[in-house]
Design a protein around this motif. Structure first.
Motif, PDB file in Angstrom:
ATOM      1  N   SER A 118       3.217 -11.899  -0.761  1.00  0.00           N
ATOM      2  CA  SER A 118       4.203 -11.020  -0.123  1.00  0.00           C
ATOM      3  C   SER A 118       5.503 -11.763   0.148  1.00  0.00           C
TER       4      SER A 118
ATOM      5  N   LEU B 157       7.343 -11.906  -3.198  1.00  0.00           N
ATOM      6  CA  LEU B 157       7.865 -10.577  -3.529  1.00  0.00           C
ATOM      7  C   LEU B 157       8.950 -10.121  -2.566  1.00  0.00           C
TER       8      LEU B 157
ATOM      9  N   LEU C  46       8.815  -8.923   0.462  1.00  0.00           N
ATOM     10  CA  LEU C  46       8.543  -7.627   1.080  1.00  0.00           C
ATOM     11  C   LEU C  46       9.157  -7.571   2.472  1.00  0.00           C
ATOM     12  N   GLU C  47       9.325  -6.349   2.946  1.00  0.00           N
ATOM     13  CA  GLU C  47       9.965  -6.139   4.242  1.00  0.00           C
ATOM     14  C   GLU C  47       9.206  -6.856   5.353  1.00  0.00           C
TER      15      GLU C  47
ATOM     16  N   LYS D  68       5.262  -9.119   6.140  1.00  0.00           N
ATOM     17  CA  LYS D  68       4.216  -9.887   5.451  1.00  0.00           C
ATOM     18  C   LYS D  68       2.824  -9.630   6.005  1.00  0.00           C
TER      19      LYS D  68
ATOM     20  N   LEU E 259       0.948  -4.228   4.433  1.00  0.00           N
ATOM     21  CA  LEU E 259       0.460  -4.096   3.060  1.00  0.00           C
ATOM     22  C   LEU E 259      -0.454  -2.887   2.912  1.00  0.00           C
TER      23      LEU E 259
ATOM     24  N   HIS F  56       1.885   0.044   2.920  1.00  0.00           N
ATOM     25  CA  HIS F  56       2.803   0.027   1.773  1.00  0.00           C
ATOM     26  C   HIS F  56       2.083   0.356   0.464  1.00  0.00           C
ATOM     27  N   TYR F  57       0.920  -0.236   0.252  1.00  0.00           N
ATOM     28  CA  TYR F  57       0.231  -0.074  -1.028  1.00  0.00           C
ATOM     29  C   TYR F  57      -0.853   1.008  -1.005  1.00  0.00           C
TER      30      TYR F  57
ATOM     31  N   MET G 122      -0.239  -6.449  -6.659  1.00  0.00           N
ATOM     32  CA  MET G 122       0.668  -7.586  -6.452  1.00  0.00           C
ATOM     33  C   MET G 122       0.808  -8.424  -7.710  1.00  0.00           C
TER      34      MET G 122
ATOM     35  N   ASP H 204       3.278  -6.673  -9.815  1.00  0.00           N
ATOM     36  CA  ASP H 204       4.630  -6.806  -9.253  1.00  0.00           C
ATOM     37  C   ASP H 204       5.193  -8.205  -9.487  1.00  0.00           C
TER      38      ASP H 204
END
Length: 682
Positions: free
Chosen positions: A314, A317, A319-320, A322, A327, A330-331, A372, A375
């Motif tokens: 994370s 990547l 991400l906003e 961690k 997660l 988000h996912y 992930m 991504d």
């Protein structure tokens, strides 16, 4: 005395292995040392305590039965022996009755405690069913320590942790992690374009198994042997344990969820799962595994190879957030209730809401891992950097997390400086010495009883004691604002630590000055030898070596010494100690306190005290603008003289500043002036 009586007495003495009067006296004195109440029943669970107690009980019963059959028997050399025996017998029976009563009360308390826990669990489950949210139970005081209930053995000795399952380096100076023989590139996923993430089934539709029997653990190991990857998480608890305990292990495959009760299977987890976690061909997926990795090493001797940490990914990547909570949302679109993250995971049986939370930590991880990886591969192509972010950051980060080795917390010469509040507490040398002494005392107790140091002596209480400097049990009792079991059982020991620390305060002056200066990278090269009695199974170090430490704060604190004392102060009287305050005519600023002790019990050998008079009987504090020294003279004719030099502050200091300082320190002055000669003559 007839020959028959003499023969009977000799037979009895042969039974008890010695002179009857001598053994009777020994029995009477030793019976008072047997622990009572809850301590007895807690210790009786240990074979080391149970065996000698049972042996004593059998011998005593045999002796009493022998005596009971010979009522007319007399004993040579002691006409009162029979009466003494009756008295001892009554004491033993009374203590036995008290123990039985206490056992019944404890049993009732345990039953009531379990009922209360069941009620709380039921209420929590009902709230969850009704509102979708329940209150997490934090640190339930009624839970029996798992170490005692499940006979979990821990090694808390003040020495480095021994990774017995690892090989040593060629020079023998360090342990070699299995990963050192492998490269990060060995764990990088290939053919990412072929990955098609498939969302897992809902929790309610996924098979679940609570693993709390060895047979269940064997079945789990067989299942993991047949898969290529599995997700792992741990639940941990630091309360009432020195190093902490792993309470649960959650494992998820693509099709099933498992929760392992680590308490019940403590000695079996390592042998059954160790090779699976070490296998470099099996991917282990975890989130934020920094702590989990070292907990597995500490408790089960498990060393992880081939880890994918979604927390590390994370970060790569960008991400906003961690967190696993983010997660999941988000996912997977799952709103996790993270209030159970710090719940008391020692609770058994596990409530439904906590079981659900534990499953959520691993149930979705393999799906998140798939997404992930895609991504990360997409990011690498967009940045035209091939696989560099994927390899050098995500996988390298996971590799580094695995390479950590657990290190046990050790008591060192400067451990007390890392106690929260020391560097900002504005302590003087006496107070800082007390903090160091109490930190050492609670560390020794916590290691021996496998307790958290905060439970033995909380930081707030530690600083309250250091600042108030109680020198009697009564003063310490008045200071305590709440129940502290370990302090209440060790009042005398705590007072002894305080007194000895006050004697050793002069050695802490350089540290106090360094803390006042608030300069980064302050170096103190000073050895301190606090005279603290060594008790318990683990003898503490007799010397505290102050090492290098740094202070990051920018604000400089005001002086915290005793400050300027008035020329005269009325002292409180004592039945055995008389104090007379005099002012030197030649030196108006010098206060002389003459202490007259009428108690002959303290007239111990002068030779013994004079050997360490220079090292132990001086306490001094040197403020920036004045000086105060206190010297205890060797005792002469039951009198002692304490000289307090009171230098005026600089003439440049304003009168208002002096008054403000006096008000701020007035309470400290009062306590210092009220110190009787007893606290220095230990």
């Amino acid at each position: 005395m007839t020959k028959d009586h003499i023969a009977e007495v000799k037979s009895l003495e042969a039974l008890i292995g010695g002179s009857f009067p001598a053994n009777l006296s020994k029995l009477s004195s030793s019976s008072r040392t047997i622990p009572t109440n809850r301590d007895f029943h807690s210790l009786y669970k240990s074979d080391e305590f149970k065996r000698p107690i049972d042996e004593i009980a059998r011998t005593s019963q045999c002796v009493l039965e022998t005596i009971g059959g010979k009522k007319s028997m007399t004993f040579p050399g002691d006409d009162d022996a029979y009466e003494s025996l009756v008295k001892v017998n009554d004491e033993i029976l009374e203590k036995f009755d008290d123990s039985i009563d206490e056992f019944k009360r404890n049993r009732k308390m345990e039953e009531d405690s379990k009922k209360a826990i069941d009620v709380k669990v039921a209420e929590s489950n009902k709230r969850f069913e009704k509102h979708g949210k329940a209150k997490a139970p934090f640190h339930l005081p009624t839970i029996t320590k798992p170490q005692e209930e499940y006979k979990i053995l821990v090694e808390n000795a003040n020495k480095p942790f021994d990774h017995v399952l690892l090989e040593k380096s060629e020079d023998g100076l360090r342990f070699v992690h299995p990963l050192e023989k492998l490269s990060v590139m060995d764990f990088v996923d290939k053919n990412l374009t072929e990955i098609i993430p498939v969302k897992p089934l809902p929790l309610e539709e996924t098979p679940f198994k609570l693993v709390d029997e060895v047979k269940d653990l064997e079945d789990l190991a067989a299942t993991l042997q047949s898969v290529e990857e599995f997700a792992v998480d741990l639940e941990h608890n630091q309360y009432r344990s020195f190093q902490g305990l792993t309470c649960l292990m959650q494992i998820s495959t693509r099709t099933e969820d498992y929760i392992v009760d680590t308490f019940k299977l403590w000695d079996h987890i390592g042998p059954h799962l160790r090779e699976l976690f070490k296998d470099p061909k099996k991917k282990k997926v975890m989130h934020g595994a920094d702590h989990d990795i070292i907990w597995l090493q500490r408790d089960f001797g498990i060393y992880v190879c081939n880890l994918f940490d979604t927390g590390q990914a994370s970060r790569v990547l960008k991400l906003e957030r961690k967190s696993l909570e983010f997660l999941l949302k988000h996912y997977c679109g799952v709103a996790a209730d993270k209030q159970y993250q710090n719940a008391d995971w020692r609770i058994r049986p596990l409530p439904d809401v906590m079981t659900r939370y534990a499953r959520e930590d691993t149930h979705y991880l393999l799906y998140i891992y798939d997404v992930m990886r895609i991504d990360l591969h997409t990011m690498a192509k967009e940045d035209e950097q091939s696989d560099s972010p994927l390899v050098e950051q995500a996988y390298k980060g996971s590799y580094d997390v695995c390479m950590q080795l657990y290190e046990k917390e050790l008591l060192t010469g400067d451990s007390y400086l890392h106690t929260y509040g020391v560097r900002s507490g504005n302590l003087n040398a006496v107070q800082l010495s007390i903090v160091a002494g109490l930190c050492e005392w609670r560390d020794r107790i916590a290691r021996a009883d496998d307790e958290s140091t905060g439970y033995v002596l909380p930081n707030k209480t530690l600083f309250d004691i250091a600042k108030d400097m109680p020198i009697t049990t009564a003063q310490l009792r008045r200071l305590l604002k709440s129940k502290h079991p370990y302090i209440e059982r060790n009042f005398d020991a705590v007072i002894s630590v305080i007194r000895r620390s006050m004697q050793n305060a002069a050695a802490f002056e350089p540290v106090v000055q360094s803390l006042k200066d608030w300069r980064p990278e302050t170096v103190v090269e000073k050895n301190i030898e606090p005279k603290i009695e060594k008790t318990g199974t683990e003898a503490s170090s007799s010397s505290l070596s102050l090492k290098k430490f740094s202070v990051d704060d920018s604000k400089k604190q005001s002086s915290s010494g005793f400050g300027n004392l008035p020329s005269k102060r009325k002292l409180e009287s004592d039945k055995k100690v008389k104090e007379e305050v005099k002012v030197s005519k030649s030196k108006p600023n010098e206060v002389i306190i003459v202490v007259d002790d009428d108690d002959d019990d303290d007239d111990e050998s002068y030779e013994q005290s004079s050997e360490t008079a220079d090292a132990l009987n001086r306490v001094s504090e040197t403020p920036s603008n004045g000086s105060l020294s206190m010297t205890q003279k060797p005792k002469i004719c039951n009198k002692e003289i304490i000289v307090l030099d009171d230098d005026d502050e600089s003439e440049n200091d304003s009168e208002s500043r002096e008054e403000e300082e006096m008000r701020r320190r007035s309470e400290k002055h009062r306590r210092f002036m009220n110190m009787k000669r007893g606290f220095l003559n230990i």
